[in-house]
Design a protein around this motif. Structure first.
Motif, PDB file in Angstrom:
ATOM      1  N   ARG A  54      42.818  38.445  34.257  1.00 36.02           N
ATOM      2  CA  ARG A  54      44.096  37.783  33.992  1.00 36.02           C
ATOM      3  C   ARG A  54      44.707  37.381  35.325  1.00 36.02           C
ATOM      4  NH1 ARG A  54      47.502  41.494  30.074  1.00 36.02           N
ATOM      5  NH2 ARG A  54      48.098  42.108  32.166  1.00 36.02           N
ATOM      6  N   GLU A  55      45.106  36.137  35.421  1.00 39.17           N
ATOM      7  CA  GLU A  55      45.669  35.603  36.664  1.00 39.17           C
ATOM      8  C   GLU A  55      46.770  36.496  37.233  1.00 39.17           C
ATOM      9  OE1 GLU A  55      45.614  32.596  39.580  1.00 39.17           O
ATOM     10  OE2 GLU A  55      44.475  32.444  37.733  1.00 39.17           O
ATOM     11  N   GLN A  56      47.630  36.998  36.363  1.00 35.45           N
ATOM     12  CA  GLN A  56      48.753  37.818  36.837  1.00 35.45           C
ATOM     13  C   GLN A  56      48.290  39.175  37.380  1.00 35.45           C
ATOM     14  OE1 GLN A  56      48.322  36.817  33.640  1.00 35.45           O
ATOM     15  NE2 GLN A  56      48.969  38.377  32.174  1.00 35.45           N
ATOM     16  N   ASP A  57      47.051  39.572  37.076  1.00 35.97           N
ATOM     17  CA  ASP A  57      46.531  40.848  37.567  1.00 35.97           C
ATOM     18  C   ASP A  57      45.874  40.739  38.948  1.00 35.97           C
ATOM     19  OD1 ASP A  57      47.386  42.092  35.277  1.00 35.97           O
ATOM     20  OD2 ASP A  57      45.432  41.993  34.282  1.00 35.97           O
ATOM     21  N   TRP A  58      45.621  39.480  39.406  1.00 34.34           N
ATOM     22  CA  TRP A  58      44.944  39.321  40.691  1.00 34.34           C
ATOM     23  C   TRP A  58      45.873  39.768  41.816  1.00 34.34           C
ATOM     24  CZ3 TRP A  58      40.071  38.811  41.907  1.00 34.34           C
ATOM     25  CH2 TRP A  58      39.732  38.546  43.244  1.00 34.34           C
ATOM     26  N   ALA A  63      41.083  42.058  44.264  1.00 34.27           N
ATOM     27  CA  ALA A  63      40.369  41.370  45.343  1.00 34.27           C
ATOM     28  C   ALA A  63      39.382  42.327  46.010  1.00 34.27           C
ATOM     29  CB  ALA A  63      41.351  40.801  46.361  1.00 34.27           C
ATOM     30  N   LEU A  64      39.813  43.558  46.243  1.00 41.22           N
ATOM     31  CA  LEU A  64      38.904  44.550  46.831  1.00 41.22           C
ATOM     32  C   LEU A  64      37.745  44.840  45.872  1.00 41.22           C
ATOM     33  CD1 LEU A  64      38.092  46.486  49.067  1.00 41.22           C
ATOM     34  CD2 LEU A  64      39.591  48.204  48.012  1.00 41.22           C
ATOM     35  N   ALA A  65      38.043  44.977  44.583  1.00 43.00           N
ATOM     36  CA  ALA A  65      36.977  45.214  43.592  1.00 43.00           C
ATOM     37  C   ALA A  65      35.976  44.062  43.602  1.00 43.00           C
ATOM     38  CB  ALA A  65      37.576  45.391  42.203  1.00 43.00           C
ATOM     39  N   TYR A  66      36.472  42.840  43.718  1.00 39.14           N
ATOM     40  CA  TYR A  66      35.583  41.681  43.784  1.00 39.14           C
ATOM     41  C   TYR A  66      34.709  41.748  45.035  1.00 39.14           C
ATOM     42  CZ  TYR A  66      33.754  37.020  44.239  1.00 39.14           C
ATOM     43  OH  TYR A  66      32.895  35.975  44.399  1.00 39.14           O
ATOM     44  N   LYS A 102      33.246  37.045  52.248  1.00 39.93           N
ATOM     45  CA  LYS A 102      33.988  36.634  53.438  1.00 39.93           C
ATOM     46  C   LYS A 102      35.205  35.788  53.070  1.00 39.93           C
ATOM     47  CE  LYS A 102      30.136  36.843  56.667  1.00 39.93           C
ATOM     48  NZ  LYS A 102      29.218  36.063  57.514  1.00 39.93           N
ATOM     49  N   HIS A 103      35.043  34.911  52.097  1.00 44.31           N
ATOM     50  CA  HIS A 103      36.139  34.038  51.679  1.00 44.31           C
ATOM     51  C   HIS A 103      37.301  34.849  51.096  1.00 44.31           C
ATOM     52  CE1 HIS A 103      38.241  30.585  50.052  1.00 44.31           C
ATOM     53  NE2 HIS A 103      38.269  31.195  48.882  1.00 44.31           N
ATOM     54  N   VAL A 104      36.991  35.731  50.151  1.00 47.17           N
ATOM     55  CA  VAL A 104      38.054  36.508  49.501  1.00 47.17           C
ATOM     56  C   VAL A 104      38.627  37.540  50.465  1.00 47.17           C
ATOM     57  CG1 VAL A 104      38.563  38.126  47.614  1.00 47.17           C
ATOM     58  CG2 VAL A 104      37.196  36.081  47.179  1.00 47.17           C
ATOM     59  N   ALA A 105      37.769  38.236  51.187  1.00 47.21           N
ATOM     60  CA  ALA A 105      38.257  39.250  52.135  1.00 47.21           C
ATOM     61  C   ALA A 105      39.143  38.622  53.197  1.00 47.21           C
ATOM     62  CB  ALA A 105      37.084  39.978  52.777  1.00 47.21           C
ATOM     63  N   GLY A 106      38.814  37.414  53.612  1.00 50.53           N
ATOM     64  CA  GLY A 106      39.597  36.734  54.640  1.00 50.53           C
ATOM     65  C   GLY A 106      41.032  36.451  54.231  1.00 50.53           C
TER      66      GLY A 106
END
Length: 147
Positions: A54-58, A63-66, A102-106
């Motif tokens: 769910r967008e509101q949960d991001w 992000a770390l889980a991803y 790298k993209h998300v962690a950044g």
């Protein structure tokens, strides 16, 4: 219905099992991290996992889980290859996953290092290991699996 040049799925083929273990590593890490797995597929010479949230949960937690899940595929494959005397997983085969990490962690406030994410990935797949080993040949044989 298969594609004209699709690789035949063979649950006895070690390379196909390595792909399945890799995809299941992603799937279980993402699921256990709070993402909903919608599809796990194996096409013989490649595989993929789709998920939703769910967008509101991001936020930082998802992000770390991803990020951890991006490395879980590589770490699961590496563990399986070592256990079966087939060397090590190759980073080149995981370049898409590493790029996504790298993209998300950044963009995170508390950016996880590669080593931290890999360590967490190993911890995330460890309790699922026997299940991953049982599911891998089923994923290869059937081409898809649900968790």
């Amino acid at each position: 219905m298969g594609w004209l040049f699709e690789t035949k799925r063979d649950p006895d083929d070690p390379e196909q099992l390595a792909i399945a273990v890799h995809e299941l590593g992603h799937a279980w890490a993402w699921k256990d991290g709070g993402l909903s797995i919608t599809e796990i597929r194996h096409q013989g010479d490649e595989g993929h996992v789709k998920f939703r949230y769910r967008e509101q949960d991001w936020g930082e937690e998802l992000a770390l889980a991803y990020c951890v899940g991006c490395w879980a595929g590589f770490e699961a494959e590496d563990r399986w290859r070592k256990a079966n005397g087939l060397g090590r997983a190759k980073r080149g085969h995981s370049s898409h996953d590493i790029g996504n990490f790298k993209h998300v962690a950044g963009g995170m406030a508390k950016r996880p290092s590669e080593s931290a994410a890999r360590s967490l990935a190993c911890k995330r797949i460890a309790p699922r290991w026997s299940l991953i080993l049982r599911q891998a040949p089923v994923l290869v044989r059937d081409g898809r699996i649900s968790i």
